[in-house]
Design a protein around this motif. Structure first.
Motif, mmCIF file in Angstrom:
data_model
loop_
_atom_site.group_PDB
_atom_site.id
_atom_site.type_symbol
_atom_site.label_atom_id
_atom_site.label_comp_id
_atom_site.label_asym_id
_atom_site.label_seq_id
_atom_site.Cartn_x
_atom_site.Cartn_y
_atom_site.Cartn_z
ATOM 1 N N LYS A 104 0.818 -1.207 0.000
ATOM 2 C CA LYS A 104 0.000 0.000 0.000
ATOM 3 C C LYS A 104 0.855 1.261 0.000
ATOM 4 O O LYS A 104 0.979 1.937 1.032
ATOM 5 C CB LYS A 104 -0.936 0.002 1.214
ATOM 6 N N PRO A 105 1.454 1.610 -1.126
ATOM 7 C CA PRO A 105 2.124 2.907 -1.192
ATOM 8 C C PRO A 105 1.079 4.018 -1.278
ATOM 9 O O PRO A 105 0.130 3.933 -2.045
ATOM 10 C CB PRO A 105 2.943 2.820 -2.488
ATOM 11 N N SER A 106 1.225 5.053 -0.481
ATOM 12 C CA SER A 106 0.268 6.178 -0.456
ATOM 13 C C SER A 106 -1.144 5.700 -0.140
ATOM 14 O O SER A 106 -2.133 6.207 -0.674
ATOM 15 C CB SER A 106 0.273 6.926 -1.789
ATOM 16 N N ASN A 107 -1.243 4.673 0.712
ATOM 17 C CA ASN A 107 -2.529 4.145 1.168
ATOM 18 C C ASN A 107 -3.388 3.584 0.038
ATOM 19 O O ASN A 107 -4.608 3.502 0.159
ATOM 20 C CB ASN A 107 -3.315 5.233 1.918
ATOM 21 N N LYS A 108 -2.775 3.194 -1.061
ATOM 22 C CA LYS A 108 -3.493 2.581 -2.168
ATOM 23 C C LYS A 108 -2.877 1.218 -2.454
ATOM 24 O O LYS A 108 -1.666 1.080 -2.505
ATOM 25 C CB LYS A 108 -3.426 3.462 -3.415
ATOM 26 N N GLU A 109 -3.742 0.221 -2.620
ATOM 27 C CA GLU A 109 -3.265 -1.136 -2.809
ATOM 28 C C GLU A 109 -2.690 -1.331 -4.215
ATOM 29 O O GLU A 109 -3.220 -0.819 -5.201
ATOM 30 C CB GLU A 109 -4.400 -2.142 -2.591
ATOM 31 N N ILE A 110 -1.598 -2.106 -4.299
ATOM 32 C CA ILE A 110 -0.984 -2.441 -5.574
ATOM 33 C C ILE A 110 -0.482 -3.879 -5.493
ATOM 34 O O ILE A 110 0.134 -4.276 -4.501
ATOM 35 C CB ILE A 110 0.163 -1.464 -5.920
ATOM 36 N N LEU A 111 -0.781 -4.669 -6.514
ATOM 37 C CA LEU A 111 -0.390 -6.074 -6.558
ATOM 38 C C LEU A 111 0.918 -6.202 -7.333
ATOM 39 O O LEU A 111 1.015 -5.770 -8.482
ATOM 40 C CB LEU A 111 -1.479 -6.910 -7.230
ATOM 41 N N ILE A 112 1.928 -6.787 -6.691
ATOM 42 C CA ILE A 112 3.234 -6.937 -7.317
ATOM 43 C C ILE A 112 3.693 -8.387 -7.190
ATOM 44 O O ILE A 112 3.142 -9.169 -6.411
ATOM 45 C CB ILE A 112 4.288 -6.006 -6.675
ATOM 46 N N THR A 113 4.719 -8.729 -7.958
ATOM 47 C CA THR A 113 5.381 -10.032 -7.851
ATOM 48 C C THR A 113 6.671 -9.847 -7.074
ATOM 49 O O THR A 113 7.440 -8.926 -7.357
ATOM 50 C CB THR A 113 5.685 -10.594 -9.247
ATOM 51 N N THR A 114 6.884 -10.695 -6.075
ATOM 52 C CA THR A 114 8.038 -10.503 -5.198
ATOM 53 C C THR A 114 8.880 -11.774 -5.104
ATOM 54 O O THR A 114 8.418 -12.886 -5.344
ATOM 55 C CB THR A 114 7.595 -10.104 -3.777
ATOM 56 N N ASN A 115 10.119 -11.544 -4.753
ATOM 57 C CA ASN A 115 11.084 -12.584 -4.429
ATOM 58 C C ASN A 115 11.979 -11.971 -3.360
ATOM 59 O O ASN A 115 12.009 -10.749 -3.210
ATOM 60 C CB ASN A 115 11.889 -12.975 -5.682
ATOM 61 N N GLN A 116 12.706 -12.772 -2.623
ATOM 62 C CA GLN A 116 13.532 -12.192 -1.564
ATOM 63 C C GLN A 116 14.677 -11.347 -2.109
ATOM 64 O O GLN A 116 15.323 -10.609 -1.367
ATOM 65 C CB GLN A 116 14.087 -13.291 -0.665
ATOM 66 N N HIS A 117 14.905 -11.403 -3.427
ATOM 67 C CA HIS A 117 15.994 -10.635 -4.024
ATOM 68 C C HIS A 117 15.534 -9.518 -4.956
ATOM 69 O O HIS A 117 16.349 -8.697 -5.364
ATOM 70 C CB HIS A 117 16.931 -11.557 -4.801
ATOM 71 N N TYR A 118 14.262 -9.482 -5.321
ATOM 72 C CA TYR A 118 13.803 -8.448 -6.250
ATOM 73 C C TYR A 118 12.293 -8.284 -6.167
ATOM 74 O O TYR A 118 11.580 -9.114 -5.591
ATOM 75 C CB TYR A 118 14.205 -8.792 -7.692
ATOM 76 N N PHE A 119 11.805 -7.191 -6.773
ATOM 77 C CA PHE A 119 10.379 -6.931 -6.930
ATOM 78 C C PHE A 119 10.095 -6.762 -8.415
ATOM 79 O O PHE A 119 10.961 -6.324 -9.176
ATOM 80 C CB PHE A 119 9.962 -5.664 -6.179
ATOM 81 N N MET A 120 8.873 -7.077 -8.823
ATOM 82 C CA MET A 120 8.526 -6.974 -10.238
ATOM 83 C C MET A 120 7.141 -6.368 -10.396
ATOM 84 O O MET A 120 6.210 -6.709 -9.659
ATOM 85 C CB MET A 120 8.551 -8.365 -10.892
ATOM 86 N N VAL A 121 7.018 -5.460 -11.359
ATOM 87 C CA VAL A 121 5.732 -4.817 -11.630
ATOM 88 C C VAL A 121 5.602 -4.627 -13.139
ATOM 89 O O VAL A 121 6.594 -4.351 -13.830
ATOM 90 C CB VAL A 121 5.632 -3.469 -10.883
#
Length: 371
Positions: A104-121
């Motif tokens: 929730k950046p800026s109190n707005k929900e966003i769905l992302i793909t995560t791994n312990q080494h990176y983020f993906m959008v």
């Protein structure tokens, strides 16, 4: 004949690639069953783009990536695969284990793909009014979260779909967080990337793979999934894909899918499918809109763009219809929705709108001939 030479390949490299793909599937417990998700080889067994792999290996040293990188090229050229291979080289096979997370950046929900080494959008998954969330997401990651490694890595797909203002915001964030943040981005064209952002990224053009390279990958995936190998069928797939790796792998899966009767024949898939769409549109009885929608979905899964579908529909109507009014209306609608699809993030909507408007055109101006 180039196609006759495709069956000549290095069995050792294919076997090594197959073993790496199997390892990736074993690690990822929640892997997608699509074949396209299984194609993530390592650098040492990377069949395509050997020259680019060599440059990336020289660039990356001692767990340190000195630049933010932009991979650009046509769809299906292997941009995402190169990124995943680079991450695997840095952190090992654990990078193939992905999960979805809501932040929730800026109190707005966003769905992302995560791994312990990176983020993906993926920018393409956001509506036009929501793309500011991508910038907020980058700020949030650089400030709030920590990942194992010297810096946070964010993979941004289709970065060229961001507006100029959003790209300026990303530049500011890159300058503020250079020591703790790295971006690996992809795009199909650099024409929409502003010069100030383009100059801050190490840009690498990714060309479409060669036909023999596509053939090797298809054969590896077929062997790994225990498909009955048919050399002639695979040659046809390579030809139909036009060296688009993403399209070729999806056609391979659909050809062996027992539930995909529509694509069991490979002779001009696009033309056959568009002809069927026009048949639905000109039906004298009640139009089955769900059939139109389902067939459009299948075409987009295969990787055909809005321009390909609209152009094919226009050519078919011009050949089979003698009604001048209908012809002019088709040109008008095809040009309109082709332009709108290029300006929009969701070209699927505009393809569907074209065929639904064609229903009204055919009902108001019944064409002569068979269409």
């Amino acid at each position: 004949n180039i196609m006759d030479k495709l069956i000549v390949f290095d069995n050792d490299s294919v076997d090594a690639l197959e073993s790496q793909m199997r390892l990736k599937l074993k690690l990822n417990e929640h892997h997608n069953k699509l074949l396209i998700e299984q194609f993530v080889p390592r650098f040492e067994n990377f069949i395509i783009h050997q020259d680019i792999v060599y440059k990336l290996i020289n660039l990356y040293q001692n767990n340190y990536l000195p630049f933010n990188i932009l991979f650009y090229g046509l769809s299906g050229s292997g941009k995402y695969s190169l990124i995943m291979a680079l991450l695997q080289q840095m952190y090992g096979d654990i990078v193939f284990v992905q999960k979805e997370q809501i932040i929730k950046p800026s109190n707005k929900e966003i769905l992302i793909t995560t791994n312990q080494h990176y983020f993906m959008v993926d920018v393409k998954s956001f509506k036009k009014s929501q793309k500011i969330l991508v910038v907020e997401f980058i700020k949030y990651i650089s400030k709030k979260l920590s990942i194992i490694g010297p810096y946070n890595i964010i993979v941004i797909k289709n970065i060229d779909l961001l507006s100029k203002d959003h790209q300026v915001m990303i530049i500011r964030q890159l300058e503020k967080s250079y020591e703790t943040l790295r971006i690996l981005a992809t795009c199909t064209s650099t024409s929409n990337i502003i010069n100030s952002l383009f100059s801050r990224l190490l840009s690498i053009r990714i060309p479409l793979p060669r036909e023999n390279e596509v053939f090797k990958i298809l054969k590896t995936l077929a062997r790994m999934n225990k498909y009955r190998l048919d050399i002639n069928k695979m040659k046809k797939i390579v030809t139909l894909s036009e060296r688009n790796l993403w399209k070729a792998i999806n056609i391979l899966q659909l050809s062996y899918d027992k539930n995909s009767k529509t694509y069991s024949k490979f002779k001009d898939i696009l033309r056959t499918s568009v002809s069927q769409l026009l048949t639905y549109s000109t039906s004298c009885s009640d139009v089955n809109y769900q059939q139109i929608r389902n067939l459009i979905y299948k075409l987009t899964i295969l990787g055909y763009s809005a321009s390909d579908i609209l152009k094919t529909a226009t050519n078919i109507i011009f050949k089979k219809c003698s009604n001048t009014i209908v012809k002019f209306k088709v040109i008008e609608l095809a040009a309109k929705y082709d332009w709108m699809s290029k300006k929009s993030d969701r070209e699927l909507y505009h393809i569907e709108a074209f065929f639904l408007e064609m229903v009204d055109v055919f009902q108001n101006h019944k064409p002569n001939g068979n269409s």
